[in-house]
Design a protein around this motif. Structure first.
Motif, short mmCIF file in Angstrom:
data_model
loop_
_atom_site.label_atom_id
_atom_site.label_comp_id
_atom_site.label_asym_id
_atom_site.label_seq_id
_atom_site.Cartn_x
_atom_site.Cartn_y
_atom_site.Cartn_z
N GLU A 233 59.04 38.79 43.06
CA GLU A 233 57.84 38.31 42.37
C GLU A 233 58.04 36.89 41.87
OE1 GLU A 233 53.97 38.45 41.15
OE2 GLU A 233 55.05 39.97 42.33
N LEU A 234 59.20 36.60 41.32
CA LEU A 234 59.47 35.26 40.82
C LEU A 234 59.49 34.24 41.95
CD1 LEU A 234 62.17 35.80 38.04
CD2 LEU A 234 59.75 35.27 37.75
N MET A 235 60.03 34.61 43.08
CA MET A 235 60.06 33.68 44.22
C MET A 235 58.64 33.34 44.67
SD MET A 235 63.17 32.80 44.78
CE MET A 235 63.49 32.30 46.47
N ASN A 236 57.74 34.33 44.62
CA ASN A 236 56.33 34.07 44.94
C ASN A 236 55.70 33.13 43.92
OD1 ASN A 236 56.37 35.75 47.19
ND2 ASN A 236 55.75 37.55 46.02
N ILE A 237 56.00 33.36 42.63
CA ILE A 237 55.45 32.51 41.57
C ILE A 237 55.98 31.08 41.72
CG2 ILE A 237 55.50 32.10 39.08
CD1 ILE A 237 55.63 35.19 38.76
N ILE A 238 57.26 30.94 42.02
CA ILE A 238 57.87 29.62 42.18
C ILE A 238 57.25 28.89 43.37
CG2 ILE A 238 60.02 28.42 42.78
CD1 ILE A 238 61.47 30.68 41.17
N ALA A 239 57.08 29.59 44.49
CA ALA A 239 56.50 28.97 45.69
C ALA A 239 55.08 28.49 45.42
CB ALA A 239 56.51 29.97 46.85
N GLU A 240 54.31 29.30 44.72
CA GLU A 240 52.92 28.93 44.40
C GLU A 240 52.88 27.72 43.47
OE1 GLU A 240 48.88 28.97 44.64
OE2 GLU A 240 50.30 30.21 45.79
N ARG A 241 53.79 27.69 42.50
CA ARG A 241 53.82 26.56 41.58
C ARG A 241 54.21 25.27 42.30
NH1 ARG A 241 54.62 26.25 36.11
NH2 ARG A 241 53.40 28.17 36.11
N PHE A 271 67.50 18.63 43.23
CA PHE A 271 66.68 19.60 42.50
C PHE A 271 67.36 20.96 42.52
CE2 PHE A 271 63.37 16.55 43.91
CZ PHE A 271 62.82 16.24 42.67
N MET A 272 67.02 21.79 41.56
CA MET A 272 67.50 23.17 41.56
C MET A 272 66.87 23.91 42.73
SD MET A 272 67.06 24.04 37.49
CE MET A 272 67.60 25.74 37.64
N THR A 273 67.62 24.85 43.31
CA THR A 273 67.06 25.68 44.36
C THR A 273 66.15 26.74 43.73
OG1 THR A 273 68.80 27.36 44.32
CG2 THR A 273 69.19 25.38 45.68
N ASP A 274 65.29 27.33 44.56
CA ASP A 274 64.39 28.37 44.04
C ASP A 274 65.18 29.54 43.47
OD1 ASP A 274 62.49 26.69 44.99
OD2 ASP A 274 61.68 28.07 46.52
N MET A 275 66.29 29.89 44.12
CA MET A 275 67.10 31.01 43.63
C MET A 275 67.74 30.67 42.28
SD MET A 275 69.05 32.64 46.92
CE MET A 275 68.15 33.49 48.23
N ASN A 279 67.19 32.70 38.82
CA ASN A 279 68.29 33.21 37.99
C ASN A 279 68.10 32.81 36.53
OD1 ASN A 279 69.67 34.46 40.08
ND2 ASN A 279 70.99 32.71 40.48
N ASN A 280 67.72 31.54 36.31
CA ASN A 280 67.52 31.05 34.95
C ASN A 280 66.36 31.76 34.26
OD1 ASN A 280 69.19 28.49 34.02
ND2 ASN A 280 68.96 28.35 36.22
N ILE A 281 65.26 31.93 34.97
CA ILE A 281 64.09 32.56 34.37
C ILE A 281 64.37 34.03 34.06
CG2 ILE A 281 61.71 33.29 34.78
CD1 ILE A 281 61.27 30.70 36.28
N ILE A 282 65.04 34.72 34.97
CA ILE A 282 65.39 36.11 34.72
C ILE A 282 66.25 36.23 33.48
CG2 ILE A 282 66.78 38.05 35.56
CD1 ILE A 282 65.74 37.49 38.35
N GLY A 283 67.24 35.34 33.34
CA GLY A 283 68.09 35.37 32.16
C GLY A 283 67.29 35.17 30.88
N LEU A 284 66.36 34.23 30.90
CA LEU A 284 65.52 33.98 29.73
C LEU A 284 64.60 35.16 29.42
CD1 LEU A 284 64.52 30.27 30.45
CD2 LEU A 284 65.84 31.07 28.48
#
Length: 481
Positions: A233-241, A271-275, A279-284
């Protein structure tokens, strides 16, 4: 239920032991030490004792039996040294980069991280943008979130509390804290989208500290599945953003944490990779979801139980509310006035801390309190060796916010956020979130517990067994409606 568990435990221990034996048989960890303690059951260690007794009783029993400074045990398939007391905390916190490094249990790594990162050193994964995370969670950076927190807290109470005479605080606090994190970190405010993500996260938090047996129906299996769903789900959100940023359409979410991560370059200019972002967002999200909702719950528990404390908090919060114009939101200056309220929160954190402690890995042999701790061993520090220790806190079971007046407790005795280089970077975020929510609750309601003797269970965080049901008693006139 407890009787059934007692009979099932011997049946569970054998297959679990065999599994863990196969998992750790090839490990080349050295065991030479003069530490006192016990390894518990063969292979399975003391996992069952820890789970059945609870962290506090388990640790205190072994401190009395073996050593008040440090003792050995075996947890999560690892030889482990448990450091105790303020001196133990200080030693670990101040030697973070010299003798120790970060370590997560396998169940936690596999639940949270992409498979590509699981075998990486935890220090490497968590330090990818740790300085960045600290910067965006500093007080000066968080000031702009206060009005959003206040608005969301007000709306949450209006929708999920005010229409009812009775509510259960724990599930509602989880709903609010997760929705707030999704809004502030990723600008997601669609309720169905938030609820779907929250369901996946519940699977993670229920199983990320369980025995790593990936069989259908186990908590660990659920955590693995939940982790994959969240990452997808986060990868989809990141791609859309990223698409919106490229097209210069990122207006609604401009400036949230996700956009900042996408636009930030590291020291190498890349730049940071999507993964890495995921990882950072999941931790937060994990940190803000589980521990903060637990803190909110038990702060309100004590406000419902202790009228004198409630009245002092109410007086302070009402004095702030009376200075606000109709519809005016809280500010940083208002938060700074909540001194007694914050001391009350800290006392709740002392008595029922949301996090039990943290693990580290030993990177070189060292000696502590006359005992040898070998390279490759894991260490564990826990709040339970100081928070209720009469050596550090007089009448430790008494709820007394005045403990935190003046200079407060001695160093390394009050450690709900850890300490040293790896002190929780979300400490200030949690302070703001809890105080803003407390303000909105007490200026509208007095709380009355419906189950005075409700038990507290311990999973990844303490949990009231029935969700902390309370009766809501609205004030005759709410200042801020």
């Amino acid at each position: 239920m407890e009787t059934i568990i007692t009979y099932l435990l011997p049946l569970l221990i054998l297959p679990i032991s065999i599994f863990l034996f196969l998992q750790i048989h090839q490990k080349n960890t050295r065991y030479e030490t003069n530490l006192r303690g016990s390894s518990g059951w063969p292979i399975i260690g003391e996992n069952m004792d820890f789970a059945m007794l609870g962290a506090q009783k388990y640790v205190l029993e072994r401190m009395n039996k073996y050593s008040p400074d440090v003792f050995q045990t075996s947890l999560l398939g690892e030889k482990m040294a448990v450091f105790c007391g303020a001196h133990g905390h200080k030693f670990l916190f101040t030697n973070e980069t010299k003798l120790l490094t970060s370590w997560w249990p396998e169940s936690m790594k596999k639940a949270l991280l992409f498979p590509e990162f699981v075998n990486n050193p935890v220090k490497e994964v968590t330090s990818l943008q740790r300085n960045f995370i600290r910067d965006i969670l500093k007080p000066e950076a968080l000031k702009r979130y206060i009005s959003e927190m206040d608005c969301m807290a007000h709306n949450h109470l209006e929708i999920d509390w005010a229409p009812y005479k009775e509510v259960s605080i724990f599930p509602l606090s989880k709903k609010y804290t997760f929705a707030l994190a999704c809004k502030l970190f990723m600008s997601i405010d669609d309720q169905k989208h938030v609820e779907k993500l929250a369901d996946h996260f519940t699977l993670i938090t229920n199983g990320m500290f369980s025995v790593p047996i990936n069989f259908l129906g186990t908590a660990y299996n659920g955590a693995i599945k939940g982790g994959k769903l969240v990452r997808d789900e986060l990868m989809n959100i990141i791609a859309e953003r990223k698409k919106k940023i490229t097209k210069n359409e990122d207006t609604k979410s401009k400036g949230d944490l996700l956009s900042q991560m996408l636009l930030m370059r590291g020291e190498n200019g890349e730049f940071m990779t999507d993964m890495e972002i995921s990882n950072n967002i999941i931790g937060l999200l994990v940190a803000s979801y589980e521990t903060t909702s637990s803190t909110v719950t038990f702060v309100l528990k004590y406000l419902a139980e202790i009228p004198d404390v409630y009245d002092k908090v109410l007086k302070e919060q009402m004095s702030i509310a009376k200075t606000k114009a109709l519809g005016e939101l809280l500010s940083w200056e208002d938060i700074e006035k909540m001194k007694y309220s914050w001391n009350m929160v800290r006392e709740a954190l002392r008595l029922i801390p949301p996090a039990q402690g943290s693990f580290r890995e030993v990177v070189t042999d060292f000696t502590y309190a006359g005992f040898t701790i070998p390279k490759g061993w894991k260490t564990f520090w826990t709040v339970h060796t100081t928070h209720k220790n009469p050596k550090y806190f007089a009448e430790p079971e008494k709820f007394d916010p005045t403990r935190f007046e003046g200079s407060g407790p001695a160093p390394y005795t009050f450690v709900p956020f850890g300490g040293g280089p790896r002190m929780c970077p979300g400490k200030e975020y949690a302070r703001l979130e809890v105080l803003v929510f407390m303000h909105n609750v007490v200026t509208r309601f007095r709380l009355e517990k419906l189950m005075p003797n409700e038990k507290i269970m311990f999973h990844s965080s303490p949990t009231p067994s029935n969700g902390l049901p309370v009766r809501l008693i609205p004030h005759n006139e709410s200042i801020r409606l």
